[in-house]
Enzyme design. Structure first.
Site, PDB file in Angstrom:
ATOM      1  N   GLN A  72       0.828  -1.222   0.000  1.00 36.93           N
ATOM      2  CA  GLN A  72       0.000   0.000   0.000  1.00 36.93           C
ATOM      3  C   GLN A  72       0.859   1.268   0.000  1.00 36.93           C
ATOM      4  O   GLN A  72       0.463   2.296   0.542  1.00 36.93           O
ATOM      5  CB  GLN A  72      -0.968  -0.015   1.194  1.00 36.93           C
ATOM      6  N   SER A  73       2.027   1.183  -0.595  1.00 39.64           N
ATOM      7  CA  SER A  73       2.947   2.328  -0.590  1.00 39.64           C
ATOM      8  C   SER A  73       2.358   3.575  -1.255  1.00 39.64           C
ATOM      9  O   SER A  73       1.975   3.550  -2.429  1.00 39.64           O
ATOM     10  CB  SER A  73       4.229   1.925  -1.322  1.00 39.64           C
TER      11      SER A  73
END
Ligand SMILES: *Cc1c(COP(=O)(O)O)cnc(C)c1O
Length: 325
Positions: free
Chosen positions: A70-71
């Site tokens: 989920q960067s």
């Protein structure tokens, strides 16, 4: 100072948090770096403006970067690279088959070449994996620029060096002096930029980095290293010291990108009080840390406090089932 691309919506607003300030008995302001854009919202675009300028100037046609599944950084890189016509590759860390949601969904939507690795591989050999991908692209006649995690390296740090100068201009316009600045710290580049501008220009502000993953000793080393590298781009002779880097590592909770009920309840309370959405991975933990430190009289006489909202909204949606609403 190096030149940069103009991609973000700058300057970002600074607002007073009236009800929260009253509750805490302090003057608390928030800088809306969550509003630097839509696709590339958050803090990473400030770094990427410098990094992508260098990539374009050096005739690269592709960028490669890495991060958690989920960067925000990966998504901002994909969005901004696509915007200026570069191809993007992201190496994402995951130990399971990921659900297509949040930032990862946007990476795919924006056309990134998405690769995966396990947390073990990420820790040990992400640099090597990215080099191999660059070599693979070279075989296709493409030139790939590798951006390290969070764009937290010398040139990336210039983004928050400039942001600190922006804050000081806004202080003059607003007639307020911010004595303490609080920011979430995940890979250190944001802190490094703020720290260097504060040091070089002698602004004399207290800057507190709220760690969201590793401990204070780790971050002091990392930030010192990034700052030393960034000094190469700044015409300044200063002695930087780890002792001047202030990191609070008491609010990491159960680990990076993992949330406790208390943290999610805090985000809920804050949203309802101020109409501002914090994210579960960075800003929720950092604001909760600030809140607790003031409440428990650990942070005394902070003066006017500026919290930098570094973004992360898209990472909230994959966690919506964990909220107790
Ligand atoms: C990356 C990130 C941070 C931390 O910034 P670093 O420069 O990596 O320390 C804080 N908040 C959000 C939302 C981020 O995505």
């Amino acid at each position: 100072m190096k030149s940069k691309l103009n991609l973000a919506n700058l300057p970002t607003k600074i607002e007073k948090l009236d009800r929260f300030s009253e509750d805490l008995g302090i003057n608390l302001y928030i800088k809306r770096d969550d509003q630097t854009g839509t696709e590339f919202s958050g803090n990473k675009i400030r770094k990427l403006e410098y990094v992508l300028k260098e990539a374009v100037d050096l005739n690269y046609d592709t960028v490669i970067t890495c991060g958690g599944i989920q960067s925000n950084h990966a998504r901002a890189t994909v969005a901004s690279a696509t915007k200026i016509g570069l191809k993007s590759v992201v190496l994402l860390r995951t130990d399971e088959v990921p659900k297509v949601e949040g930032n990862y969904f946007l990476d795919k939507l924006l056309g990134a070449d998405v690769r995966f690795c396990t947390s073990e591989e990420y820790k040990k050999s992400r640099a090597e994996i990215m080099k191999n991908i660059a070599a693979e692209y070279a075989l296709k006649g493409m030139r790939a620029y590798i951006i390290p995690e969070g764009a937290s390296f010398g040139i990336g740090a210039l983004g928050y060096y400039s942001a600190m100068e922006e804050i000081v201009l806004q202080e003059k316009e607003m007639g307020v002096n911010f004595n303490t600045i609080v920011v979430a710290t995940g890979s250190g580049g944001t802190y490094a930029g703020l720290y260097l501008a504060n040091k070089i220009h002698g602004y004399d502000k207290r800057i507190i980095g709220m760690a969201v993953c590793d401990d204070a000793v780790y971050f002091k080393n990392v930030i010192h290293e990034i700052s030393s590298d960034a000094l190469e781009y700044l015409d300044a002779e200063v002695d930087i010291s780890k002792d001047e880097i202030e990191i609070n590592d008491k609010y990491i909770g159960i680990g990076y990108a993992l949330s406790t009920k208390e943290e999610l309840d805090f985000i809920t309370m804050f949203a309802r009080k101020e109409g501002v959405i914090l994210d579960p991975v960075y800003t929720g933990k950092a604001m909760r840390g600030l809140f607790s430190e003031v409440r428990n009289l650990k942070l005394k006489d902070p003066g006017n406090v500026l919290f930098i909202h570094t973004g992360g909204l898209f990472g909230l949606f994959p966690k919506q089932d964990q909220f107790d609403l």
